[in-house]
Design an enzyme around this catalytic site. Structure first.
Site, PDB file in Angstrom:
ATOM      1  N   ARG A 164      -8.954 -12.978   2.337  1.00  0.00           N
ATOM      2  CA  ARG A 164      -9.574 -14.173   1.851  1.00  0.00           C
ATOM      3  C   ARG A 164      -8.783 -15.100   1.875  1.00  0.00           C
ATOM      4  O   ARG A 164      -9.060 -16.533   2.112  1.00  0.00           O
ATOM      5  CB  ARG A 164     -10.290 -13.960   0.255  1.00  0.00           C
ATOM      6  CG  ARG A 164      -8.908 -13.634  -0.650  1.00  0.00           C
ATOM      7  CD  ARG A 164      -9.688 -12.998  -1.823  1.00  0.00           C
ATOM      8  NE  ARG A 164      -9.828 -11.587  -1.770  1.00  0.00           N
ATOM      9  CZ  ARG A 164     -10.070 -10.533  -2.313  1.00  0.00           C
ATOM     10  NH1 ARG A 164     -10.373 -11.121  -3.861  1.00  0.00           N
ATOM     11  NH2 ARG A 164     -10.413  -9.460  -2.084  1.00  0.00           N
ATOM     12  N   LYS A 194       0.864  -1.230   0.011  1.00  0.00           N
ATOM     13  CA  LYS A 194       0.030  -0.003   0.021  1.00  0.00           C
ATOM     14  C   LYS A 194       0.867   1.243  -0.023  1.00  0.00           C
ATOM     15  O   LYS A 194       1.843   1.308   0.745  1.00  0.00           O
ATOM     16  CB  LYS A 194      -0.980   0.088   1.182  1.00  0.00           C
ATOM     17  CG  LYS A 194      -2.076  -1.129   1.322  1.00  0.00           C
ATOM     18  CD  LYS A 194      -2.710  -1.080   2.725  1.00  0.00           C
ATOM     19  CE  LYS A 194      -3.708  -2.264   2.469  1.00  0.00           C
ATOM     20  NZ  LYS A 194      -4.782  -2.194   1.750  1.00  0.00           N
TER      21      LYS A 194
END
Length: 559
Positions: free
Chosen positions: A395, A320
């Site tokens: 996930r 990020k």
């Protein structure tokens, strides 16, 4: 350090107690309020202060009144004195009718009052959250005025049967103190000494307090885990916190923690990939925390909860950048929900229900051992997964525990599996920052779970929006070559990807093997994915505790 609490105003037959507040690093300055709930033994209850049922006759014990009401015209009966005071205040300041205001009570023992109006409640877009927001504002105004023992009352309306509960939860939200402050700055460990709660009758006040204590104690645990910084609540520290939370002789919650790296690599290979870099640093090593609650009586339903617990998300190798990493310590609110909900279970002790939880606690670090895009990893279910973006770690962390829950479900009564996660920015892009997104598979759709949880959430101020997992989402995740069975993610942010919050649910279904248990199967299993990226709370700010209130209303208050 001794905290003395007289709890006979909270529930009958409870003596005056001297309660020791432990002073170890993980529980210093927590308030442990021991009390009876029907059908239970003594339980540890974590609250921001003593909360007890009270009446206006107890006014001498308090130093101010906080009134939440639709408007001044609702202040009747025992609160007529408050109406007269507000009417006088309105002569000087018309804004008293629209915002939380301090009002003088010259002819009453309390001497002062904060009046916090909800505003209109009858428009198409009004809902019960007006009560919680007004209460939150009212308590904050009382704190500014120096209240230390407020007496709290809500004037609700028939259209909102849970208005008083939502209001009290809003007040308690304002009183939360972060665990880092409680542990390190003792003078700031509490915002008030006690909160008295007045309602229509002693019995309704008692019931109201009981419900609020159960929900708020769970939300406090949620906030401690979900809101704390990535070192204070690194995976090993979360495990310690949870062990201590349920480490009492009468606890009905069993805790097991998996920390062995070879075992994690064997049983949770996708989780292990995310953990690979962080595992080089002892204090950041991942943990799988297993929780079980089994109610008394014949089990009629089983909830299996998998929470995303990413203690810090750097994005991994797909790092990020541009300032988007700040706030990523909040990526563990899915697991925070699981722990908090078990705390509420441990207080209410509901019958005929079993709940199994998995907290997938991991840090998505970046370094020489980072997992990277293009890796192909075989999941617990035997599905070959090509990594598309290391910033889609949530996930990955949940898929193998979800597969394990699928395996367990075959031996449980009426099972329903859930994943709860701050999973996608797309959830916020789609419905805004205040709503949980709920998505059912075929068997869960058949029972209209999403519609049911939305209804309960609406009544208790914990709102849901319903989304649908469609064939497009399965197509998106399908492997693009013969090398892999599924693609974990594309390389764009979810917020910039069409159906960016739905296709991760399809990925979880396929990667865990739940696709073989749809409505076309001889062994269907109900599964629901809940994205709480928006509803978990703002940053900077305090986590909300969503969706603990809605789940409590549906499964525990609704017995």
């Amino acid at each position: 350090m001794i905290f003395r609490a007289h709890l006979s105003g909270v529930i009958s037959n409870v003596p005056r107690l001297c309660l020791k507040v432990p002073t170890n690093n993980f529980s210093k300055c927590h308030l442990y309020l021991a009390r009876y709930f029907p059908g239970t033994t003594m339980a540890n209850i974590r609250l921001p202060c003593l909360v007890k049922a009270a009446s206006l006759e107890d006014a001498k014990e308090y130093d101010g009144l906080v009134v939440v009401s639709p408007g001044v015209e609702s202040l009747v009966g025992e609160l007529a004195f408050a109406k007269a005071a507000v009417d006088n205040a309105l002569k000087l300041d018309k804004s008293v009718s629209t915002r939380a205001s301090l009002v003088h009570l010259p002819d009453h023992t309390l001497g002062r009052m904060v009046f916090s109006p909800t505003g209109p409640l009858n428009r198409d877009y009004d809902d019960v959250r007006r009560f919680g927001e007004a209460a939150n504002s009212g308590v904050k105004r009382a704190l500014e005025a120096g209240f230390s023992k407020p007496l709290f009352v809500t004037v609700s309306e028939k259209e909102y049967p849970d208005g008083s509960l939502v209001s009290l939860l809003g007040a308690l939200h304002a009183l939360y103190v972060p665990i880092e402050i409680r542990e390190n700055i003792e003078p700031r460990a509490q915002k008030v000494e006690a909160l008295g709660v007045f309602d229509k009758s002693a019995e309704t006040a008692k019931t109201l307090v009981e419900k609020a204590i159960a929900v708020e104690s769970g939300r406090l645990v949620y906030r401690d885990i979900g809101g704390s910084d990535p070192e204070r609540m690194a995976p090993p520290n979360v495990a310690t916190y949870v062990r201590e939370l349920f480490d009492s002789a009468d606890s009905q919650v069993k805790v097991e923690v998996l920390s062995d790296l070879p075992a994690i690599e064997k049983d949770y290979p996708l989780f292990a990939a995310v953990n690979r870099c962080a595992s080089l640093v002892n204090r950041h090593q991942g943990r799988i925390i297993n929780l079980t609650y089994t109610g008394s009586g014949k089990i009629e339903k089983t909830l299996l909860l998998v929470g995303k617990g990413v203690t810090y998300d750097t994005g991994g190798a797909d790092i990020k950048h541009g300032g988007h990493m700040a706030g990523m310590h909040r990526d563990k609110c899915g697991s925070a929900f699981v722990a908090g909900y078990f705390q509420t279970l441990n207080i209410l002790r509901p019958q005929n229900i079993k709940v199994i939880g998995r907290m997938a606690m991991v840090r998505n670090s970046v370094g020489v051992e980072s997992y990277v895009a293009d890796e192909i990893i075989t999941s617990r279910a035997g599905v070959r997964v090509r990594v598309g973006n290391t910033d889609a770690e949530g996930r990955m962390a949940m898929a193998d525990p979800l597969c394990e829950m699928k395996e367990l479900a075959s031996g449980e009564v009426n099972p329903h599996i859930f994943t709860i996660a701050t999973l996608t920015g797309h959830a916020i892009r789609a419905v805004g920052p205040n709503y949980s997104l709920v998505m059912d598979n075929g068997p869960a759709q058949k029972e209209e779970f999403a519609q049911s949880i939305q209804k309960f959430g609406h009544t208790i101020g914990d709102p849901f929006e319903i989304s649908t997992i469609r064939r497009d989402d399965y197509d998106f995740c399908r492997g693009k070559s013969e090398y892999e069975d599924v693609l974990q993610c594309n390389n764009q942010p979810s917020s910039a990807t069409p159906r960016g919050h739905q296709f991760p649910a399809a990925f979880l279904i396929v990667t865990s093997g739940l696709d073989k248990h749809g409505k076309d199967s001889s062994k269907p299993i109900k599964y629901t994915h809940i994205d709480i990226a928006g509803s978990s709370g703002p940053f900077p700010g305090t986590p909300t505790g969503a969706p603990i209130p809605a789940f409590t209303a549906k499964y525990l208050f609704n017995q």
